[in-house]
Design an enzyme around this catalytic site. Structure first.
Site, PDB file in Angstrom:
ATOM      1  N   LYS A  74     -38.332 133.092  28.584  1.00  0.00           N
ATOM      2  CA  LYS A  74     -37.593 132.439  29.743  1.00  0.00           C
ATOM      3  C   LYS A  74     -37.797 131.045  29.850  1.00  0.00           C
ATOM      4  CE  LYS A  74     -38.087 136.801  32.461  1.00  0.00           C
ATOM      5  NZ  LYS A  74     -38.727 137.804  33.075  1.00  0.00           N
ATOM      6  N   GLN A 112     -43.559 137.175  37.394  1.00  0.00           N
ATOM      7  CA  GLN A 112     -43.324 138.132  36.188  1.00  0.00           C
ATOM      8  C   GLN A 112     -44.231 139.354  36.668  1.00  0.00           C
ATOM      9  OE1 GLN A 112     -41.784 137.707  33.276  1.00  0.00           O
ATOM     10  NE2 GLN A 112     -42.038 139.926  33.042  1.00  0.00           N
ATOM     11  N   ASP A 145     -34.196 136.477  40.927  1.00  0.00           N
ATOM     12  CA  ASP A 145     -34.321 138.101  40.329  1.00  0.00           C
ATOM     13  C   ASP A 145     -33.460 139.084  41.151  1.00  0.00           C
ATOM     14  OD1 ASP A 145     -35.591 138.770  37.892  1.00  0.00           O
ATOM     15  OD2 ASP A 145     -37.529 138.481  38.540  1.00  0.00           O
TER      16      ASP A 145
END
Ligand code: NAP
Length: 281
Positions: A52, A96, A119
């Site tokens: 990422k 994460q 997200d």
């Protein structure tokens, strides 16, 4: 059978995004910023986070990975998120998953400002998404929709079967397919005779987390098959939920693992960070 090349599509889209980022910077001085917070030393998470960061930097973003020890307390993590919520130079905040067991995942995800929740897991964003006013959409299903578009795969009136009902993949995938006028069935671990349900699918999306579980017995001739799974096989090699060689004999389109859904997930995350930056202007 045509292989859906997620890696290629992601590279193309990320190059376009890099151009848009340059233009945005020239016009406004704004540089999109993505911060990724990793707690603990889960080896798969380390790889995802590195990818990422690398992709964000390649797109011309500011990118920071905050690596915290396993012993980090929930309070410390929440305080850090609050700091990034208030710092206007960061437009996307991603924590994460999975988090260590002593940290309440829900509390942490809900602490991220909805404006920076790239997200799309915050209840405000989920609510907007479910009610037909999407702002931030979970990246994995969003990336799969881009694949359908790129390959000219018609969804309207098709029967789509999604195997897996997680909040981050299965459920939002089903919603997006329904929004695209497919008729959707969601299957899961309690589904009876999964193979016969799956065989009804014109579009089959598999997100269960079991290495090579889906073989050609689960797939109708000519179906489009999307493999979300990321597992290790008996030799430690990365593989999907779909047995590629078996299913390739019957599917019309199929995504590989690696090189399928994964790279598109990152691409959509970057696109949402870019949009969040633009909105902040
Ligand atoms: P999850 O939260 O563990 O959910 C798995 C789902 O699969 C559950 O709904 C479960 O049913 C169902 N399931 C499990 N075993 C099954 C079986 N034998 N038959 C039918 N259904 C079964 O997983 P997730 O987060 O959605 O992730 C799924 C997979 O996608 C994992 O391999 C993950 O690593 C991968 N993934 C990849 C990406 C990417 O970017 N490529 C992104 C996210 C996830 P129940 O609800 O009944 O338990």
């Amino acid at each position: 059978m045509q292989r859906i090349d997620g890696k290629n599509l992601a590279a193309k889209k990320q190059a376009e995004l890099a151009d848009k980022t340059t233009q945005l910077k020239e016009k406004t001085g704004l540089v999109p910023g993505l911060v990724v917070i990793l707690v603990g030393d889960d080896s798969a998470s380390q790889v995802y986070v590195r990818n990422k960061e690398r992709s964000a930097l390649a797109a011309g973003f500011r990118s920071q990975v905050v690596r915290l020890p396993e012993s980090t307390t929930q309070e410390e993590l929440l305080a850090l998120i609050e700091r990034y919520n208030r710092d206007s130079s960061w437009h996307g905040i991603l924590v994460q998953l999975p988090l260590p067991k002593h940290i309440d995942e829900e509390k942490v995800l809900f602490a991220i400002s909805p404006d920076k929740d790239v997200d799309g897991f915050h209840p405000t964003n989920m609510g907007k998404f479910w009610s037909g006013h999407p702002v931030m959409i979970p990246s994995t299903p969003a990336g799969i929709m881009e694949m359908f578009k790129e390959y000219g795969i018609e969804l309207e009136g098709k029967h789509a079967v999604v195997i897996g009902r997680s909040n981050i993949v299965g459920k939002p995938m089903a919603q997006l397919l329904m929004d695209a006028n497919a008729t959707v069935t969601i299957a899961h671990s309690r589904t009876k005779d999964l193979a016969s349900v799956a065989r009804q699918a014109d579009i089959l999306v598999v997100a269960i987390g079991r290495a090579k579980f889906i073989t050609k017995e689960f797939v109708k001739e000519g179906a489009v098959v999307i493999d979300v799974g990321m597992n290790r096989d008996e030799n430690g090699k990365l593989c999907g939920d779909v047995d590629f060689d078996s299913v390739a004999a019957v599917a019309s389109y199929l995504t590989p693992v690696p090189g399928g859904v994964g790279p598109m997930t990152i691409t959509m995350l970057l696109e949402q960070t870019f949009e969040a930056a633009k909105v902040s202007l």
